[in-house]
Design a protein around this motif. Sequence first.
Motif, short mmCIF file in Angstrom:
data_model
loop_
_atom_site.label_atom_id
_atom_site.label_comp_id
_atom_site.label_asym_id
_atom_site.label_seq_id
_atom_site.Cartn_x
_atom_site.Cartn_y
_atom_site.Cartn_z
N ALA A 34 0.82 -1.21 0.00
CA ALA A 34 0.00 0.00 0.00
C ALA A 34 0.85 1.25 0.00
O ALA A 34 0.36 2.33 -0.33
CB ALA A 34 -0.93 0.00 1.21
N PHE A 35 2.11 1.11 0.38
CA PHE A 35 3.01 2.26 0.41
C PHE A 35 3.68 2.39 -0.95
O PHE A 35 4.84 2.09 -1.12
CB PHE A 35 4.06 2.07 1.52
N VAL A 36 2.90 2.80 -1.91
CA VAL A 36 3.38 2.84 -3.29
C VAL A 36 3.82 4.23 -3.67
O VAL A 36 3.49 5.21 -3.03
CB VAL A 36 2.27 2.36 -4.25
N SER A 37 4.53 4.31 -4.79
CA SER A 37 4.97 5.61 -5.29
C SER A 37 3.77 6.46 -5.65
O SER A 37 2.90 6.03 -6.38
CB SER A 37 5.84 5.41 -6.52
N SER A 38 3.73 7.69 -5.11
CA SER A 38 2.61 8.58 -5.42
C SER A 38 2.87 9.39 -6.67
O SER A 38 1.95 9.91 -7.27
CB SER A 38 2.34 9.52 -4.25
N VAL A 39 4.13 9.50 -7.04
CA VAL A 39 4.47 10.18 -8.29
C VAL A 39 5.61 9.41 -8.92
O VAL A 39 6.75 9.57 -8.54
CB VAL A 39 4.90 11.64 -8.07
N ASP A 140 -3.53 9.18 1.60
CA ASP A 140 -3.33 7.77 1.33
C ASP A 140 -3.60 7.57 -0.15
O ASP A 140 -4.58 8.12 -0.67
CB ASP A 140 -4.29 6.93 2.18
N GLN A 141 -2.74 6.84 -0.83
CA GLN A 141 -2.93 6.61 -2.26
C GLN A 141 -3.27 5.15 -2.53
O GLN A 141 -2.55 4.24 -2.11
CB GLN A 141 -1.68 7.01 -3.05
N ASP A 142 -4.38 4.93 -3.19
CA ASP A 142 -4.81 3.59 -3.51
C ASP A 142 -3.82 2.93 -4.47
O ASP A 142 -3.55 3.48 -5.54
CB ASP A 142 -6.20 3.63 -4.16
N PRO A 143 -3.26 1.77 -4.08
CA PRO A 143 -2.25 1.12 -4.94
C PRO A 143 -2.79 0.74 -6.31
O PRO A 143 -2.04 0.68 -7.28
CB PRO A 143 -1.87 -0.14 -4.14
N ALA A 144 -4.09 0.48 -6.40
CA ALA A 144 -4.66 0.03 -7.67
C ALA A 144 -5.05 1.18 -8.58
O ALA A 144 -4.78 1.14 -9.79
CB ALA A 144 -5.88 -0.85 -7.40
N THR A 145 -5.67 2.22 -8.01
CA THR A 145 -6.18 3.31 -8.83
C THR A 145 -5.35 4.58 -8.78
O THR A 145 -5.46 5.43 -9.66
CB THR A 145 -7.62 3.67 -8.39
#
Length: 214
Positions: A34-39, A140-145
């Motif tokens: 869930a801690f994915v790259s936001s940019v 929080d950034q959704d890993p899928a969308t």
Amino acid sequence: MKFYFTAVTIIACSALRANAFFIGMGYRSRSPAAFVSSVASSSSYCATVASSSSALFMSGFGEAGDFASAMPEKPQLSPEERMNEAATRYIADIESLLGEGVSAPPELEELRNLRDEGADIPTLVAKTYELMIEKGMKYDQDPATGMLTYTNYDIKGNLEIPEVKQEFASLYQYGMGLIAKGMVDLEKVKYIVQERLIKRTGLSPEEFDSWLGY
């Protein structure tokens, strides 16, 4: 390059890359995924990357065999124009990822205003860096969308979670990269790190350095 906040020391390190990733943190207990790259292309929003013209060559095209000479040259943008374009793209990207009822951080509008006012490159880069930090810390950034939602993740209570430490280390190192490239003044980055990263951990500058392994 290593930047020790308390000693204000800069040492070149070839391993440091300019493109760092920025991770969203959520309130619920979540998997590391869930801690994915936001940019994913964050560096493109801060770096004044030189744009290049491409030429199209076609062998056997008439006697010259060169179609490029008939094509107009791609306009060359100044560093300021490239930075303005990068800021515009970053603003648009964040706005496109805001979930329903989710507002952008105030730093986004501040960046837009600075761009419109013709601010210089260091000012735009510094504000973009602040926006990146706030995006990673407040959403929080959704890993899928990739969609952004508000978070109230307990940072101070989860400092030993590897993903939390990675988040701060990445943002911290990105600031170091800006200094190394001469894009932002040392004291400006130091202030941003103190106010937007260190204070969120509840640590002293010395403890913050130790926590990240410096």
